[in-house]
Structure formats: C-alpha cells, structure tokens
Design an enzyme around this catalytic site. Structure first.
Site, PDB file in Angstrom:
ATOM      1  N   ARG A 107       0.881  -1.231   0.022  1.00 14.53           N
ATOM      2  CA  ARG A 107      -0.209  -0.100  -0.160  1.00 14.53           C
ATOM      3  C   ARG A 107       0.857   1.055   0.018  1.00 14.53           C
ATOM      4  O   ARG A 107       1.744   1.446   0.795  1.00 14.53           O
ATOM      5  CB  ARG A 107      -1.161  -0.040   1.086  1.00 14.53           C
ATOM      6  CG  ARG A 107      -1.506   1.521   1.431  1.00 14.53           C
ATOM      7  CD  ARG A 107      -2.698   1.388   2.397  1.00 14.53           C
ATOM      8  NE  ARG A 107      -3.782   0.800   2.019  1.00 14.53           N
ATOM      9  CZ  ARG A 107      -5.079   0.862   2.462  1.00 14.53           C
ATOM     10  NH1 ARG A 107      -5.290   1.248   3.556  1.00 14.53           N
ATOM     11  NH2 ARG A 107      -6.030  -0.005   2.086  1.00 14.53           N
ATOM     12  N   HIS A 134      -7.561   1.137  -6.310  1.00 14.25           N
ATOM     13  CA  HIS A 134      -7.762   0.103  -4.925  1.00 14.25           C
ATOM     14  C   HIS A 134      -8.632  -1.256  -5.532  1.00 14.25           C
ATOM     15  O   HIS A 134      -9.700  -1.314  -5.086  1.00 14.25           O
ATOM     16  CB  HIS A 134      -8.755   0.824  -4.116  1.00 14.25           C
ATOM     17  CG  HIS A 134      -8.550   0.427  -2.644  1.00 14.25           C
ATOM     18  ND1 HIS A 134      -7.846  -0.776  -2.463  1.00 14.25           N
ATOM     19  CD2 HIS A 134      -9.302   0.581  -1.232  1.00 14.25           C
ATOM     20  CE1 HIS A 134      -7.802  -1.070  -1.090  1.00 14.25           C
ATOM     21  NE2 HIS A 134      -8.862  -0.244  -0.440  1.00 14.25           N
ATOM     22  N   ASP A 222     -17.398   7.498  -0.753  1.00 11.84           N
ATOM     23  CA  ASP A 222     -16.023   7.380   0.120  1.00 11.84           C
ATOM     24  C   ASP A 222     -15.889   8.562   0.538  1.00 11.84           C
ATOM     25  O   ASP A 222     -16.390   9.636   0.311  1.00 11.84           O
ATOM     26  CB  ASP A 222     -14.930   6.863  -1.084  1.00 11.84           C
ATOM     27  CG  ASP A 222     -13.684   6.682  -0.341  1.00 11.84           C
ATOM     28  OD1 ASP A 222     -13.445   6.243   0.777  1.00 11.84           O
ATOM     29  OD2 ASP A 222     -12.419   6.420  -1.173  1.00 11.84           O
ATOM     30  N   CYS A 261     -16.179   1.792   1.222  1.00 10.09           N
ATOM     31  CA  CYS A 261     -15.386   0.917   1.553  1.00 10.09           C
ATOM     32  C   CYS A 261     -14.704   0.939   3.186  1.00 10.09           C
ATOM     33  O   CYS A 261     -13.944   0.337   3.551  1.00 10.09           O
ATOM     34  CB  CYS A 261     -13.969   1.426   0.494  1.00 10.09           C
ATOM     35  SG  CYS A 261     -13.358   3.037   0.775  1.00 10.09           S
ATOM     36  N   ARG A 289     -13.701  -8.294   2.285  1.00 13.97           N
ATOM     37  CA  ARG A 289     -12.170  -8.125   1.817  1.00 13.97           C
ATOM     38  C   ARG A 289     -11.648  -9.529   1.873  1.00 13.97           C
ATOM     39  O   ARG A 289     -10.813  -9.733   1.212  1.00 13.97           O
ATOM     40  CB  ARG A 289     -11.733  -6.722   2.573  1.00 13.97           C
ATOM     41  CG  ARG A 289     -12.283  -5.401   2.276  1.00 13.97           C
ATOM     42  CD  ARG A 289     -11.876  -4.962   1.077  1.00 13.97           C
ATOM     43  NE  ARG A 289     -10.564  -4.850   0.809  1.00 13.97           N
ATOM     44  CZ  ARG A 289      -9.703  -4.145   1.295  1.00 13.97           C
ATOM     45  NH1 ARG A 289     -10.242  -2.842   1.857  1.00 13.97           N
ATOM     46  NH2 ARG A 289      -8.430  -4.227   0.987  1.00 13.97           N
TER      47      ARG A 289
HETATM   48  N1   CP Z   1     -11.200  -0.009   2.945  1.00 15.27           N
HETATM   49  C1   CP Z   1      -9.990  -0.073   3.150  1.00 15.27           C
HETATM   50  O1   CP Z   1      -8.984  -0.124   2.347  1.00 15.27           O
HETATM   51  O2   CP Z   1      -9.773   0.084   4.527  1.00 15.27           O
HETATM   52  P1   CP Z   1      -8.207   0.297   5.368  1.00 15.27           P
HETATM   53  O3   CP Z   1      -7.722   1.652   4.775  1.00 15.27           O
HETATM   54  O4   CP Z   1      -8.643   0.140   6.782  1.00 15.27           O
HETATM   55  O5   CP Z   1      -7.548  -0.913   4.846  1.00 15.27           O
HETATM   56  N1  NVA Z   2      -9.890   6.767  -0.829  1.00 19.02           N
HETATM   57  C1  NVA Z   2      -9.641   6.537   0.396  1.00 19.02           C
HETATM   58  C2  NVA Z   2      -9.574   4.971   0.414  1.00 19.02           C
HETATM   59  C3  NVA Z   2      -9.344   4.324   1.776  1.00 19.02           C
HETATM   60  C4  NVA Z   2      -9.526   3.015   1.858  1.00 19.02           C
HETATM   61  C5  NVA Z   2      -8.085   6.702   0.515  1.00 19.02           C
HETATM   62  O1  NVA Z   2      -7.192   6.774  -0.488  1.00 19.02           O
HETATM   63  O2  NVA Z   2      -7.821   7.263   1.532  1.00 19.02           O
END
Ligand code: CP
Ligand code: NVA
Length: 305
Positions: A107, A134, A222, A261, A289
């Site tokens: 990530r 994502h 989101d 999400c 997930r």
């Molecule tokens: N939705 C999602 O990716 O959650 P986290 O940021 O907690 O991993």
């Molecule tokens: N759009 C958000 C998603 C988090 C899971 C971010 O990138 O922070």
C-alpha cells in the site's frame, strides 16, 4: 508471473472465477473459527509480506487472515521502519523480499511504486491501494453485490463525491464486467477522461447527484479527503451537495444497496441514517475483503483462471 496491480491484470473471466471461488469458500467455512485454515489449505507454506506506506485497518487484517485461512502466513511491515523509509529503493526492496517470501502486497501513494515493485520482484505483487486505484476493495464490492443477489451485467452503479482511487477501480470493473457507472462529482473533483475511458463506454460523470442516483441499483461513496490529501474546507464545502442522504437514496431503486469502503465520516460523505440503515451492506462489504482477497491470492499463484 501474475501481479494484481489493477483489475485489468486479471480480466473479466478470471474476475468472475475469483468471485465464484470466494463465494464457495465463504460458504464452506461458515461458522468456523476464523483462524482455522480452509479444508484444502491451498497455499500451505506460503508467506505473504505486506508493506504499508499508509494507514490501514481492513487491508492489513483481511490479508493477514486471508493467507492464514489459505494455510500460509504473513509478515506485516510499516515502510517507515524498513530501510525503504531511509531511502532504499523499491527495486532493491523488491529483489530482497523476493528471496524471503512468496508474494508481496504493498500500500503506497504513487502507483508507479507498485509497478516498480512488480517489475523487480520475482514473486507476485498485489496493489493494496495507491493514489490511483484500489482493486482489492472493488473485488470485495463486486462480491458483496453478487452475494446480495444482484448479477453484475446491466446494473446501474451510482458514485457520489470525490473522483478518487476507489472510483477508478469501480470504473475499471464496469468496463470489464459490463455494468454502468454514473459518477456525480463536483467541478474540480471529477475523474479524468482517461479514467472514464477505463469503463469502455460504460462510465460517465454528471454534475447532478439526483441524475446519478435515479434508478440506481448500487450507491457508493467514499471519504472526501483521501490519505495523503490535505484537509481543505473548500473541498468539503464543494462536496456537501453530494452527501448520500435518505432523500437521495429514495431516487434509487427500492431494493438499492449502499456501499462504502470505510473508514467513513458520518455527516460528511454519508448520513448516519443511510450508512447505519437497512440498505447499507458495509459490514458484509468489509468482511468480504477477506473472502475476495483469498481468491486474489489463489489467482496470483495460478490456482484460479
Ligand atoms: N477500505 C480499506 O482499504 O480500509 P483500510 O484503509 O482500513 O485498509
Ligand atoms: N480513498 C480512500 C480510500 C481508503 C480505503 C483513501 O485513499 O484514503
């Protein structure tokens, strides 16, 4: 080598196969203790390394549990505590980790970093969120929609709010799995044409939230401020008309479902009445997930598709 950097890396047939596998495995272990491996333990002995340059709750825990349920184990690392955080290159990190583990999930911010990791790794690399996309989240979202009894082809999905990384993967999924996405985003926060093009004619952007939601089967939003973005009152003000409210939900189909999400900000992108209401599937979505990523891992190792 199979890398899962975006949904297109797998393609529609493999995505369909992964979703079917995820549903089968989810059903097969219903009621089991969560740490008990699946009966066939298909990734026995395999180790997944996870590298986090950004915060995470769901991605971190669901991938950890996914590899455990497949019979393997994981190593979770915060990039800031690795030499990566002191300037060691992604390329060198990729080559070193490839000697220790069987797969890498990362990530990060810049999508080019995930691509560089995949280029230099000799094991599968999975995108656990970048500023661009994502894909693991959308695998879970597709699974949630199917598990709710809705077939993907022909569905209308409405997106409200920021034209962000999660929207990118929804648009990509629309092009691959043949559903429609109508995104309502304020001026200045709309997805680029190049992003909409990933929908292969099935994604469009409108200014009116009511137009997006009208007759929709699935409503998605989101956070308005993604990780790495500065908190800006001007952005929150621009987003306010795009808040998902009960009034907006009433324009969708009667059996429409709401997805997010998470993490959520009640009172910003969605009201508490909607996200905690009867049409919200957010807890199933979060659990999925785990189930979806087990199938992504199996696909990476050539066990699906
Ligand atoms: N939705 C999602 O990716 O959650 P986290 O940021 O907690 O991993
Ligand atoms: N759009 C958000 C998603 C988090 C899971 C971010 O990138 O922070």
């Amino acid at each position: 080598m199979r890398h899962f950097l975006n949904l297109a890396d797998a393609g529609p047939d493999a995505i369909a196969a992964m979703l079917a596998d995820a549903l089968d495995r989810k059903t097969a272990r219903n009621g089991w203790p969560k740490g008990k491996p699946d009966a066939d333990a298909p990734l026995s002995g395999h180790v997944l390394a996870m590298v986090f340059e950004k915060n995470s709750t769901r991605t971190r825990v669901s991938f950890d549990m996914a590899i455990r349920q497949l019979g393997g184990s994981s190593i979770v690392m915060d990039a800031g505590l690795m030499q990566l955080g002191r300037g060691e290159s992604i390329a060198d990190t990729a080559r070193v980790l490839s000697g220790y583990v069987d797969a890498i999930m990362i990530r990060t911010d810049d999508h080019a970093k995930v691509e560089e990791m995949a280029h230099f790794a000799s094991v599968p690399v999975i995108n656990g969120l970048t500023d661009l996309s994502h894909p693991c989240q959308i695998m879970a979202d597709l699974l949630t929609v199917i598990d709710a009894g809705k077939a993907l082809p022909g569905l209308k999905v409405a997106w409200l709010g920021d034209g962000n990384n999660v929207l990118y993967s929804i648009v990509e999924a629309a092009g691959l799995m043949h559903f429609e996405v109508v995104a309502a985003c304020p001026q200045g926060f709309q997805p680029d044409e190049s992003v909409l093009a990933k929908g292969k004619g099935r994604a469009r952007c409108v200014a009116s939230p009511h137009e997006a939601v009208e007759g929709a089967d699935v409503i998605v939003t989101d956070t308005w401020i993604s990780m790495g973005q500065a908190h800006a009152e001007t952005k929150l003000d621009a987003m306010m008309p795009y808040q998902v409210t009960e009034a907006l939900m009433a324009s969708a189909k009667n059996d429409a479902v709401f997805l997010h999400c998470l993490p959520a900000h009640r009172g910003e992108e969605v009201t508490a009445e909607v996200i905690d209401g009867p049409q919200s599937l957010i807890w199933a979505e979060a659990e999925n997930r785990l189930h979806a990523q087990k199938s992504v891992l199996r696909w990476c190792f050539g066990q699906i598709g």
